[in-house]
Structures are given as C-alpha cells and as structure tokens.
Design an enzyme around this catalytic site. Structure first.
Site, PDB file in Angstrom:
ATOM      1  N   LYS A  13       0.813  -1.282  -0.021  1.00  0.00           N
ATOM      2  CA  LYS A  13      -0.160  -0.079   0.057  1.00  0.00           C
ATOM      3  C   LYS A  13       0.739   1.244   0.006  1.00  0.00           C
ATOM      4  CE  LYS A  13      -2.270  -0.971   3.722  1.00  0.00           C
ATOM      5  NZ  LYS A  13      -1.860  -2.298   4.112  1.00  0.00           N
ATOM      6  N   ARG A  87      -9.717   0.579   8.398  1.00  0.00           N
ATOM      7  CA  ARG A  87      -9.092  -0.959   8.844  1.00  0.00           C
ATOM      8  C   ARG A  87     -10.417  -1.691   9.504  1.00  0.00           C
ATOM      9  NH1 ARG A  87      -2.908   0.500   8.815  1.00  0.00           N
ATOM     10  NH2 ARG A  87      -2.122  -1.559   9.022  1.00  0.00           N
ATOM     11  N   ARG A 126      11.444  -5.408   5.137  1.00  0.00           N
ATOM     12  CA  ARG A 126      11.088  -4.101   4.853  1.00  0.00           C
ATOM     13  C   ARG A 126      11.907  -3.100   5.489  1.00  0.00           C
ATOM     14  NH1 ARG A 126       4.609  -2.761   4.584  1.00  0.00           N
ATOM     15  NH2 ARG A 126       4.920  -2.410   6.699  1.00  0.00           N
ATOM     16  N   ARG A 159      11.180  -1.297  11.041  1.00  0.00           N
ATOM     17  CA  ARG A 159      10.037  -0.928  12.244  1.00  0.00           C
ATOM     18  C   ARG A 159      10.192  -2.273  13.161  1.00  0.00           C
ATOM     19  NH1 ARG A 159       4.865   0.526   8.300  1.00  0.00           N
ATOM     20  NH2 ARG A 159       4.009  -0.899   9.722  1.00  0.00           N
TER      21      ARG A 159
HETATM   22  P1  AMP Z   1       0.625   0.606   8.788  1.00  0.00           P
HETATM   23  O1  AMP Z   1       1.780   1.326   8.520  1.00  0.00           O
HETATM   24  O2  AMP Z   1      -0.597   1.170   7.865  1.00  0.00           O
HETATM   25  O3  AMP Z   1       0.695  -0.975   8.604  1.00  0.00           O
HETATM   26  O4  AMP Z   1       0.184   0.754  10.345  1.00  0.00           O
HETATM   27  C1  AMP Z   1       1.091   0.448  11.313  1.00  0.00           C
HETATM   28  C2  AMP Z   1       0.194   0.203  12.637  1.00  0.00           C
HETATM   29  O5  AMP Z   1      -0.354   1.493  12.972  1.00  0.00           O
HETATM   30  C3  AMP Z   1      -0.943  -0.904  12.593  1.00  0.00           C
HETATM   31  O6  AMP Z   1      -0.237  -2.199  12.929  1.00  0.00           O
HETATM   32  C4  AMP Z   1      -1.769  -0.300  13.743  1.00  0.00           C
HETATM   33  O7  AMP Z   1      -1.260  -0.818  14.960  1.00  0.00           O
HETATM   34  C5  AMP Z   1      -1.733   1.234  13.595  1.00  0.00           C
HETATM   35  N1  AMP Z   1      -2.651   1.719  12.300  1.00  0.00           N
HETATM   36  C6  AMP Z   1      -2.493   2.120  11.237  1.00  0.00           C
HETATM   37  N2  AMP Z   1      -3.791   2.734  10.650  1.00  0.00           N
HETATM   38  C7  AMP Z   1      -4.727   2.150  11.482  1.00  0.00           C
HETATM   39  C8  AMP Z   1      -5.878   2.047  11.533  1.00  0.00           C
HETATM   40  N3  AMP Z   1      -6.690   2.604  10.435  1.00  0.00           N
HETATM   41  N4  AMP Z   1      -6.641   1.453  12.297  1.00  0.00           N
HETATM   42  C9  AMP Z   1      -6.093   1.148  13.461  1.00  0.00           C
HETATM   43  N5  AMP Z   1      -4.912   1.191  13.623  1.00  0.00           N
HETATM   44  C10 AMP Z   1      -4.214   1.577  12.785  1.00  0.00           C
END
Ligand code: AMP
Length: 213
Positions: A13, A87, A126, A159
């Site tokens: 994404k 999400r 990553r 990360r």
């Molecule tokens: P990402 O970089 O989008 O994979 O997000 C990293 C982390 O941020 C996720 O594993 C969640 O803990 C939190 N997070 C990001 N976006 C959301 C969302 N829309 N709803 C809930 N938690 C989120």
C-alpha cells in the site's frame, strides 16, 4: 482522485500510494505514518498508540478516525490517497459520513491482493526512511546506497512491528477485523481487486488500469 488503497500488511500500500501521489499530485494520507510520528513526538496520542502498534494490534477507532479526518480536511482539489485507513467497518462508515458532508465520495477502493506466505517474506525484508517515509525492500526495492534513502539521504530503519511475532499478529488482525471491510465496499460498487504480485511498475500499471487512469 479520491482513493483508498486497501490490503493486508505488506501488500504494498505504501509503495503504490507513493506512486499514485506522484502521478495525481494527490495527498498521501497514511494513518500508520501519522501514528508513528505521534509516537516519535511522544504526544498523548503517540503514548496511547505505541503499545497497540508494537503488538501489531489496531489502535482504537476514535483515535484513528480523528487523525484521518484532520488530514482529510487539509486536502485540496487533487484529492487523496488513503493508505491503511479504514481498517474496520466503524472506520469505513465514519469515512463515508465525513466525505458525504463535503460532497466528495470515494471513487475507488483498490484492494492489493497477495498470498500470506509472500506477505511475511515482504514484511520481514522491509526498511523505511524515518524522515520522508519512502519505503524500501532488501530484495525488491534496494536503495542506491545501502542504508541510505535515495530521496532525502535519511538513514533507513526497520520498524519494530516488522518483527516476526508482530507480523503474525498483524496478519491475524487483518483477517479478523479488516478483511470484512471489503464486503462493505463491494456493496457500494467501488471495490477494484488488483493482483499485487510482481514488480512495483507492473503492479502500478494494474492499479492505474483498475482506476481507469
Ligand atoms: P501501517 O503502517 O499502516 O501498517 O500501520 C502500522 C500500525 O499502526 C498498525 O499495525 C496499527 O497498530 C496502527 N494503525 C494504522 N492505521 C490504523 C487504522 N486505520 N486503524 C487502527 N490502527 C491503525
């Protein structure tokens, strides 16, 4: 363009959002990036979110919805590419209401589809630039100079939630809480499924074809 980029963690994404942002001059809105910034800045939101993120769990809906709405309010006519939001069904409904209020509904939800074994391989390789957020990968998108961001020369990092235990938890959470959102968007007629296996340019071409751009 008003697009949601949907898919499991590791589906690409962030990478595809970055390409779409360049092509359409739209705003790239990543709730994950916003939350990581809040954690780094040690804000109240960051302190609350950190535990959830480290465990690979979802941050509570009200917190994430507030972040997304604040970012959406600042976008211009070129629109936005939402990456990692919504999400949950609750988030999807809140997004619809916010966009209806300004008369700018979603045009497309692009679902990047990848098999789970490949997701694990992708996530564990990553790296990301902490300064400009450009994503990299040890196999598929190496920086020109090892450990250094091509765009801003930042020092690349991995990360915490890309560790195996957190990855497995994030995939479990995706399957149980996030995947059902696909049915919600199927019902609205905006869902486009894209095979996201292949190199970045190939996948980007498929994404563009799916949105008619
Ligand atoms: P990402 O970089 O989008 O994979 O997000 C990293 C982390 O941020 C996720 O594993 C969640 O803990 C939190 N997070 C990001 N976006 C959301 C969302 N829309 N709803 C809930 N938690 C989120």
């Amino acid at each position: 363009m008003r697009i949601v980029l949907f898919g499991a963690p590791g589906a690409g994404k962030g990478t595809q959002a970055s390409q779409l942002t360049d092509k359409y001059c739209a705003a790239h809105i990543s709730t994950g990036d916003a939350l990581r910034q809040a954690v780094a800045d040690k804000t109240d939101v960051g302190l609350l979110a950190k535990g959830y993120m480290d465990r690979g769990e979802l941050v509570p809906d009200d917190v994430v919805i507030a972040i997304a709405k604040a970012r959406l309010a600042g976008t211009g006519d070129a629109g936005f590419i939402l990456d990692g939001f919504p999400r949950t069904i609750t988030q999807a409904e809140a997004l619809d209401i916010a966009l209806e209020e300004v008369g700018k509904p979603l045009q497309f939800v692009v679902n990047l589809s990848v098999a789970e074994e490949l997701l694990i391989e992708r996530l564990s390789g990553r790296w990301v630039c902490p300064d400009c957020k450009e994503p990299y990968h040890l196999v598929s998108k190496q920086p020109k100079v090892s450990g250094v961001c091509d765009k801003c020369k930042g020092k690349l990092m991995q990360r915490d939630d890309d560790k195996l235990e957190a990855i497995q938890n994030r995939l479990r959470v995706y399957n149980s809480q996030t995947e059902p959102v696909l049915d919600y968007y199927t019902g609205k007629g905006v869902l486009r499924n894209v095979d996201a296996v292949g190199d970045i340019c190939e996948v980007f071409a498929r994404v563009c074809e799916a949105i008619g751009g």
